[in-house]
Design an enzyme around this catalytic site. Structure first.
Site, PDB file in Angstrom:
ATOM      1  N   TYR A   1      -1.975  -0.760  10.255  1.00 14.44           N
ATOM      2  CA  TYR A   1      -2.010  -0.922   8.794  1.00 14.44           C
ATOM      3  C   TYR A   1      -0.724  -0.394   8.160  1.00 14.44           C
ATOM      4  CZ  TYR A   1      -3.915  -1.046   4.054  1.00 14.44           C
ATOM      5  OH  TYR A   1      -4.119  -1.326   2.729  1.00 14.44           O
TER       6      TYR A   1
ATOM      7  N   SER B   1       0.878  -1.184   0.000  1.00 21.88           N
ATOM      8  CA  SER B   1       0.000   0.000   0.000  1.00 21.88           C
ATOM      9  C   SER B   1       0.905   1.221   0.000  1.00 21.88           C
ATOM     10  CB  SER B   1      -0.854   0.029   1.271  1.00 21.88           C
ATOM     11  OG  SER B   1      -1.489   1.286   1.423  1.00 21.88           O
TER      12      SER B   1
HETATM   13  N1  NAD Z   1      -8.745  -0.646  -1.500  1.00 17.78           N
HETATM   14  C1  NAD Z   1      -7.729   0.147  -1.295  1.00 17.78           C
HETATM   15  O1  NAD Z   1      -7.881   1.359  -1.358  1.00 17.78           O
HETATM   16  C2  NAD Z   1      -6.366  -0.433  -0.987  1.00 17.78           C
HETATM   17  C3  NAD Z   1      -5.280   0.447  -0.953  1.00 17.78           C
HETATM   18  C4  NAD Z   1      -4.019  -0.052  -0.685  1.00 17.78           C
HETATM   19  C5  NAD Z   1      -3.850  -1.402  -0.481  1.00 17.78           C
HETATM   20  N2  NAD Z   1      -4.917  -2.230  -0.515  1.00 17.78           N
HETATM   21  C6  NAD Z   1      -4.683  -3.661  -0.273  1.00 17.78           C
HETATM   22  O2  NAD Z   1      -5.261  -4.430  -1.299  1.00 17.78           O
HETATM   23  C7  NAD Z   1      -5.510  -5.739  -0.801  1.00 17.78           C
HETATM   24  C8  NAD Z   1      -6.914  -6.148  -1.200  1.00 17.78           C
HETATM   25  O3  NAD Z   1      -7.851  -5.341  -0.506  1.00 17.78           O
HETATM   26  P1  NAD Z   1      -9.185  -4.791  -1.160  1.00 17.78           P
HETATM   27  O4  NAD Z   1      -9.160  -3.338  -1.029  1.00 17.78           O
HETATM   28  O5  NAD Z   1      -9.412  -5.416  -2.470  1.00 17.78           O
HETATM   29  O6  NAD Z   1     -10.254  -5.293  -0.059  1.00 17.78           O
HETATM   30  P2  NAD Z   1     -11.521  -6.228  -0.142  1.00 17.78           P
HETATM   31  O7  NAD Z   1     -12.044  -6.262   1.261  1.00 17.78           O
HETATM   32  O8  NAD Z   1     -12.441  -5.813  -1.235  1.00 17.78           O
HETATM   33  O9  NAD Z   1     -10.912  -7.653  -0.511  1.00 17.78           O
HETATM   34  C9  NAD Z   1     -10.085  -8.356   0.379  1.00 17.78           C
HETATM   35  C10 NAD Z   1     -10.389  -9.848   0.279  1.00 17.78           C
HETATM   36  O10 NAD Z   1      -9.510 -10.524   1.195  1.00 17.78           O
HETATM   37  C11 NAD Z   1     -10.270 -11.472   1.915  1.00 17.78           C
HETATM   38  N3  NAD Z   1      -9.679 -11.709   3.218  1.00 17.78           N
HETATM   39  C12 NAD Z   1      -9.586 -10.843   4.273  1.00 17.78           C
HETATM   40  N4  NAD Z   1      -9.036 -11.452   5.324  1.00 17.78           N
HETATM   41  C13 NAD Z   1      -8.776 -12.728   4.941  1.00 17.78           C
HETATM   42  C14 NAD Z   1      -8.213 -13.851   5.595  1.00 17.78           C
HETATM   43  N5  NAD Z   1      -7.842 -13.788   6.873  1.00 17.78           N
HETATM   44  N6  NAD Z   1      -8.059 -14.995   4.891  1.00 17.78           N
HETATM   45  C15 NAD Z   1      -8.453 -15.067   3.590  1.00 17.78           C
HETATM   46  N7  NAD Z   1      -9.007 -14.044   2.928  1.00 17.78           N
HETATM   47  C16 NAD Z   1      -9.169 -12.892   3.598  1.00 17.78           C
HETATM   48  C17 NAD Z   1     -11.650 -10.857   2.041  1.00 17.78           C
HETATM   49  O11 NAD Z   1     -12.648 -11.849   2.308  1.00 17.78           O
HETATM   50  C18 NAD Z   1     -11.815 -10.192   0.692  1.00 17.78           C
HETATM   51  O12 NAD Z   1     -12.399 -11.077  -0.255  1.00 17.78           O
HETATM   52  C19 NAD Z   1      -5.269  -5.681   0.704  1.00 17.78           C
HETATM   53  O13 NAD Z   1      -3.989  -6.205   1.004  1.00 17.78           O
HETATM   54  C20 NAD Z   1      -5.312  -4.187   0.995  1.00 17.78           C
HETATM   55  O14 NAD Z   1      -4.582  -3.847   2.139  1.00 17.78           O
HETATM   56  C21 NAD Z   1      -6.170  -1.781  -0.765  1.00 17.78           C
END
Ligand code: NAD
Length: 263
Positions: free
Chosen positions: A168, A154
Site C-alpha cells: 500500500y 494517501s
Molecule cells: N479511507 C481511508 O482512510 C483512506 C486513506 C487514504 C487513502 N485512501 C484512498 O481513498 C481511495 C478510496 O478508498 P475508500 O477509503 O473510500 O474505500 P472504499 O472501500 O469505501 O471505496 C473504494 C471503492 O473502490 C471500489 N473498487 C475497489 N477495487 C476496484 C476495482 N478493481 N475496480 C473498480 N472499483 C474498485 C470499491 O468497490 C469501492 O466502491 C482509495 O484509493 C484509498 O486507498 C483511503
C-alpha cells in the site's frame, strides 16, 4: 472570473473511479451537486446501483459503469466511450483503491511475509489502474487543451506509514510521483493534475475495519486532531482541485489528515 462561479461545474463531464463507496461516493456527490455530469465507475454492481440511484434521485446528472479498473483494456474502453459520447471529458478523479494488508511491524506484514499475490494485486489497483485512468483521460484532455485530473494517493505515500503495509505505502508513494510527472507533461495543454493524500477516513476500505472501535482509536491516536474523518470532509478539497478555483495549481499532492504529516 466571478468569485461565485469558481466552483461551478455546469456543462462538465466527470469520471470518478471507485465511485460507489467511501471517498469516491462523497466526491461524486459534490461534483454532481455542483453541476457536473458524473460517470460513476466501480467494480461492485450492488453498491454502484445504489450510488447511481441516489445521485439520480437528487435530480443530478449521472451514468454508471461496472468495471474492474485493474482490467486496463476495459478501463480504457469505458473512459474512451464516455469522452466520445459526450464529445468531451473535463474531470477525472482516479480514486479506486484497496488496502494493502497488515502493517509492516506485524508478523504477517513483515517484509519476508509479503506475498507476490498481495503485492501485485495492490499495485495493479492502486498504481497501474491510476496510471491507465490518467493516460486514458489525458488523451482526450490534451486534444481539448483543458482538463482537471485528481488522483487519490494517501499520507502512506508521503512518508513511512505506521498503519499500513509495504504494498500500500509503495503504491501510494508511486501515485504521488505519477501526479508530478503527468502534471509536468500536461501543463502546456492546460491539463492540471493534482493529488489528495488522505489520512484516516471512515469508509469501507479493508472491509470497513476502521469502523471497529479499537481500530478507529488506533488510527485516531496518530492524528493531531484526535479523530478520524467522515467521508464528506473530502468534498471541499476534491471540489477545489476539480474546478476553476484551482487554475494555478498543478503537480501538488495535498494532505487532508488532521495534521498527521505535520508532526
Ligand atoms: N479511507 C481511508 O482512510 C483512506 C486513506 C487514504 C487513502 N485512501 C484512498 O481513498 C481511495 C478510496 O478508498 P475508500 O477509503 O473510500 O474505500 P472504499 O472501500 O469505501 O471505496 C473504494 C471503492 O473502490 C471500489 N473498487 C475497489 N477495487 C476496484 C476495482 N478493481 N475496480 C473498480 N472499483 C474498485 C470499491 O468497490 C469501492 O466502491 C482509495 O484509493 C484509498 O486507498 C483511503
Amino acid at each position: 472570473m466571478q468569485a461565485g462561479k469558481l466552483f461551478d461545474l455546469k456543462g462538465q463531464v466527470a469520471v470518478v473511479t471507485g465511485a460507489a463507496s467511501g471517498l469516491g461516493l462523497a466526491i461524486t456527490k459534490t461534483l454532481a451537486a455542483n453541476g457536473a455530469h458524473v460517470a460513476l465507475l466501480d467494480l461492485n454492481s450492488e453498491t454502484l446501483a445504489a450510488a447511481y440511484q441516489w445521485v439520480n434521485g437528487q435530480g443530478f446528472s449521472a451514468e454508471s459503469h461496472q468495471v474492474d479498473v485493474s482490467d486496463s483494456e476495459a478501463l480504457r474502453k469505458t473512459i474512451d466511450g464516455i469522452a466520445e459520447r459526450h464529445g468531451h471529458l473535463d474531470i477525472l478523479v482516479a480514486n479506486a483503491g484497496i488496502s494493502g494488508g497488515p502493517n509492516s511491524r506485524t508478523e504477517a506484514g513483515a517484509i519476508e511475509n509479503v506475498s507476490d499475490e498481495l503485492w501485485n494485486k495492490v499495485v495493479d489497483v492502486n498504481l497501474t489502474a491510476t496510471f491507465v485512468a490518467i493516460q486514458s483521460a489525458a488523451k482526450h484532455m490534451k486534444k481539448q487543451r483543458q482538463g482537471r485530473i485528481v488522483a487519490i494517493a494517501s499520507i502512506a505515500g508521503l512518508r513511512a506509514d505506521p498503519m499500513t503495509g509495504y504494498a500500500y505505502a509503495s503504491s501510494k508513494g508511486a501515485v504521488v510521483n505519477l501526479v508530478r510527472q503527468a502534471a509536468w507533461e500536461l501543463a502546456p495543454y492546460n491539463v492540471l493534475v493534482n493529488g489528495i493524500a488522505p489520512g484516516p477516513f471512515r469508509t469501507n476500505i479493508a472491509g470497513g475495519r476502521i469502523r471497529e472501535p479499537e481500530v478507529e482509536k488506533a488510527f485516531a491516536d496518530t492524528v493531531p486532531l484526535g479523530r478520524i474523518a467522515e467521508t464528506d470532509e473530502i468534498m471541499g478539497l476534491a471540489l477545489l482541485l476539480s474546478s476553476k478555483a484551482s487554475s494555478f495549481m498543478t503537480g501538488t499532492v495535498i494532505p487532508i489528515d488532521g495534521g498527521t504529516v505535520a508532526i
